[in-house]
Structures are given as structure tokens and as C-alpha cells.
Design an enzyme around this catalytic site. Structure first.
Site, mmCIF file in Angstrom:
data_model
loop_
_atom_site.group_PDB
_atom_site.id
_atom_site.type_symbol
_atom_site.label_atom_id
_atom_site.label_comp_id
_atom_site.label_asym_id
_atom_site.label_seq_id
_atom_site.Cartn_x
_atom_site.Cartn_y
_atom_site.Cartn_z
ATOM 1 N N CYS A 96 0.868 -1.184 0.000
ATOM 2 C CA CYS A 96 0.000 0.000 0.000
ATOM 3 C C CYS A 96 0.901 1.229 0.000
ATOM 4 O O CYS A 96 1.606 1.488 0.986
ATOM 5 C CB CYS A 96 -0.917 0.002 1.220
ATOM 6 S SG CYS A 96 -1.935 1.492 1.348
ATOM 7 N N HIS A 102 -2.504 -4.216 -10.805
ATOM 8 C CA HIS A 102 -3.256 -3.041 -11.248
ATOM 9 C C HIS A 102 -3.685 -3.205 -12.694
ATOM 10 O O HIS A 102 -2.932 -3.728 -13.527
ATOM 11 C CB HIS A 102 -2.408 -1.771 -11.125
ATOM 12 C CG HIS A 102 -2.123 -1.386 -9.718
ATOM 13 N ND1 HIS A 102 -2.940 -0.554 -8.993
ATOM 14 C CD2 HIS A 102 -1.120 -1.759 -8.885
ATOM 15 C CE1 HIS A 102 -2.447 -0.414 -7.774
ATOM 16 N NE2 HIS A 102 -1.348 -1.131 -7.681
ATOM 17 N N GLU A 162 -10.270 0.226 -5.459
ATOM 18 C CA GLU A 162 -9.215 -0.537 -4.796
ATOM 19 C C GLU A 162 -9.720 -1.910 -4.364
ATOM 20 O O GLU A 162 -10.785 -2.027 -3.750
ATOM 21 C CB GLU A 162 -8.689 0.240 -3.583
ATOM 22 C CG GLU A 162 -7.459 -0.376 -2.968
ATOM 23 C CD GLU A 162 -6.846 0.508 -1.896
ATOM 24 O OE1 GLU A 162 -6.020 0.003 -1.120
ATOM 25 O OE2 GLU A 162 -7.184 1.710 -1.822
ATOM 26 N N CYS A 198 -4.697 6.240 -3.993
ATOM 27 C CA CYS A 198 -4.019 4.940 -4.024
ATOM 28 C C CYS A 198 -2.607 5.184 -4.542
ATOM 29 O O CYS A 198 -2.418 5.539 -5.709
ATOM 30 C CB CYS A 198 -4.767 3.964 -4.933
ATOM 31 S SG CYS A 198 -3.979 2.336 -5.084
ATOM 32 N N GLY A 241 -1.502 2.671 -7.097
ATOM 33 C CA GLY A 241 -2.305 2.927 -8.285
ATOM 34 C C GLY A 241 -1.786 4.121 -9.072
ATOM 35 O O GLY A 241 -1.782 4.109 -10.315
#
Length: 287
Positions: free
Chosen positions: A90, A175, A221, A230, A233
Site C-alpha cells: 500500500c 493493477h 481498490e 491509491c 495505483g
């Protein structure tokens, strides 16, 4: 489930576990020490994590970040999503933990390594800004993972009768980034793509567009839903933009998310992607 959550809350009221609340661009976390959980004999079951993250009956958060040490003595971070699932990484969480460790005096002003399930990440926390040297991105199907014998770069996928062009990127977690102008359709496509069988580990879905200011990005997410920001991301979207000719290597690219702005730099394919952005301590308390 309600009975289990009630039992967890009652237990925590008896034993007491200290926590800190942090957020990075509105992506918010409960930060807890691994040692405190061990001392209270608490196992991080999905039900426990969901109870803590419940915004009506718990602290409220997008996830729980457990801070400890790895076998080499480096500080470590373990991520638990609000639904109890465990992602590999994360990016916003790394920035929050970096600031937490700096505020606690456990790291100096110099960059340090933070161990995660996606490997070690170099972190530099200065003031409210935290820079992270993320791992190099990968398009390799086995690393994302995707069920394909070749990488997906603007790959046309049929999803519920609609063709969506997707670039599949691993940032240590999976992703799928699309630059298609999907309008209101993305509300349904986010959760649909997350669980598409072509992504065996599920996937975070980024809806990106190139603007004069950089990139605009909204992320569905995995295990959380629509999120304010994110970090991984944003890195995946910047890398996808470079791979598809929408951005250049070696430049600071601003990625604008609902919660605010991150600055992402993509250099060589084998080099770390650099992410810079804010993190903030919100409050502390005892469960």
C-alpha cells in the site's frame, strides 16, 4: 458476524490496545504495533480488522497497518484491508508508516528501508512530505498476475459487452489501468474488473486521463472500493502512461486523485518508481 463484532469490541474494551490514526490524501489507516497485539493475544482475523475499520461502530479506516520488525531488524509494515483481506503493498500506507516511525524517533531524517510483503522500500520522511522509492513496475503476466501469454498494454478486453483497453501492471500488487473515457460506466466496471477471472488474484482498477496538469486518476481498490487515493495505483498509472506514450520518462508527473496530488517519477524499467506526497497524523487512542 454481528455477534462476532460485538465480542471483539467487548474484548478490546477490557484489554486496551493503543493505536494511531493516519491518513495520506484521505486514504486513512489505523496504525498498530505488532507487539501490542501480541501482548493482548489478538489475532488479526478478517472479522477483527473489519470491526476496527467499521466507520459506524469502530475507529473507521480503509485498513489496518501493523508495524513491527523483520528478521533483519528493519522496521516492517503489514497491510490489512477494511474487508480483512491482506494485500501485498500500500503506497499511501508506506508514507503513513514512514511518518509514524519518524514521529516516534525510531528512524532519523535519513532515508531508511521499510520491509513489506512486496519487498523492502526506501522511505524518506521529512516534515509532512514522504518520498518512497517504490519497487520497479512490471508488465510480466506472471507477476501481475494475468491469465495471458503476453503483457497487456492498451489491451482490448471485452467486459459485459463493452471493449475496454487495459494496461496490466504489477507494483508488487496487481493493477489494471485504462485511459478510456468511460463516463458513468466506470461505476460498474470498477467492481466488475476487480473480480474478472482473467485476474486470478483480483486487481486494483485505475481510471486515468491525461490532462495539461498531469494525470487525473480514480481508483477502485481491491478489498476497499472507491478510494480517496491509491499510491501504488498512481505509480501504476504513471508507468502505464509512459508505456503508452502519454507521458515521458524522467519527468515529475503530477497525479491528481480525489484526495489530492502525488508526484510520480518513472525512470528506467529496472529502476524504482519514485512517489512523493503528504501524510498526516490525525489522532491517537486506545481500542
Amino acid at each position: 458476524r454481528k455477534r462476532a463484532d460485538s465480542t471483539i469490541v467487548e474484548y478490546l474494551a477490557r484489554v486496551g490496545v493503543a493505536f494511531e490514526k493516519y491518513e495520506g490524501l484521505g486514504n486513512d489507516f489505523v496504525v498498530i504495533e505488532a507487539g501490542a497485539l501480541e501482548a493482548a493475544s489478538i489475532a488479526l482475523t478478517p472479522a477483527w480488522v473489519a470491526a476496527v475499520c467499521d466507520r459506524h461502530r469502530g475507529v473507521g479506516a480503509d485498513g489496518v497497518l501493523v508495524v513491527g520488525e523483520d528478521a533483519a531488524g528493519r522496521p516492517s509494515m503489514k497491510v490489512h484491508n477494511a474487508d480483512g483481506s491482506v494485500p501485498e503493498m500500500c503506497g499511501n500506507g508506506v508514507r503513513c508508516v514512514g511518518l509514524y516511525l519518524r514521529a516516534a524517533g525510531r528512524v532519523s531524517d535519513a532515508p531508511f528501508e521499510l520491509a513489506t510483503d512486496a519487498g523492502p522500500h526506501r522511505v524518506h520522511a521529512q516534515g509532512a512530505e514522504v518520498e518512497v522509492w517504490m519497487r520497479p513496475a512490471s508488465l510480466a503476466p506472471s507477476e501481475v498476475p494475468i491469465l495471458s501469454d503476453r503483457p497487456w498494454v492498451d489491451e482490448p478486453l471485452e467486459v459485459d459487452g463493452r471493449v475496454v483497453r487495459v494496461t496490466a501492471v504489477s507494483m508488487g500488487n496487481p493493477h489494471a489501468v485504462t485511459f478510456d473515457d468511460l463516463g458513468d460506466a466506470r461505476a460498474a466496471l470498477g467492481p466488475r474488473l476487480e473480480r474478472d477471472p482473467r485476474f486470478p488474484a483480483r486487481v486494483n482498477v485505475g481510471f486515468a486521463s491525461r490532462t495539461d496538469a498531469g494525470l487525473e486518476l480514480a481508483v477502485w481498490e481491491r478489498g476497499v472500493g472507491w478510494t480517496q487515493a491509491c499510491g501504488t495505483g498512481a505509480c501504476a498509472a504513471a508507468y502505464a502512461a509512459v508505456q503508452t506514450g502519454r507521458a515521458s520518462r524522467g519527468e515529475d508527473l503530477e497525479v491528481h486523485l480525489p484526495g489530492g496530488r502525488l508526484v510520480i517519477r518513472v525512470d528506467g524499467d529496472a529502476e524504482p518508481i519514485r512517489m512523493r506526497g503528504p501524510a498526516r497524523h490525525v489522532f491517537r487512542g486506545t481500542l
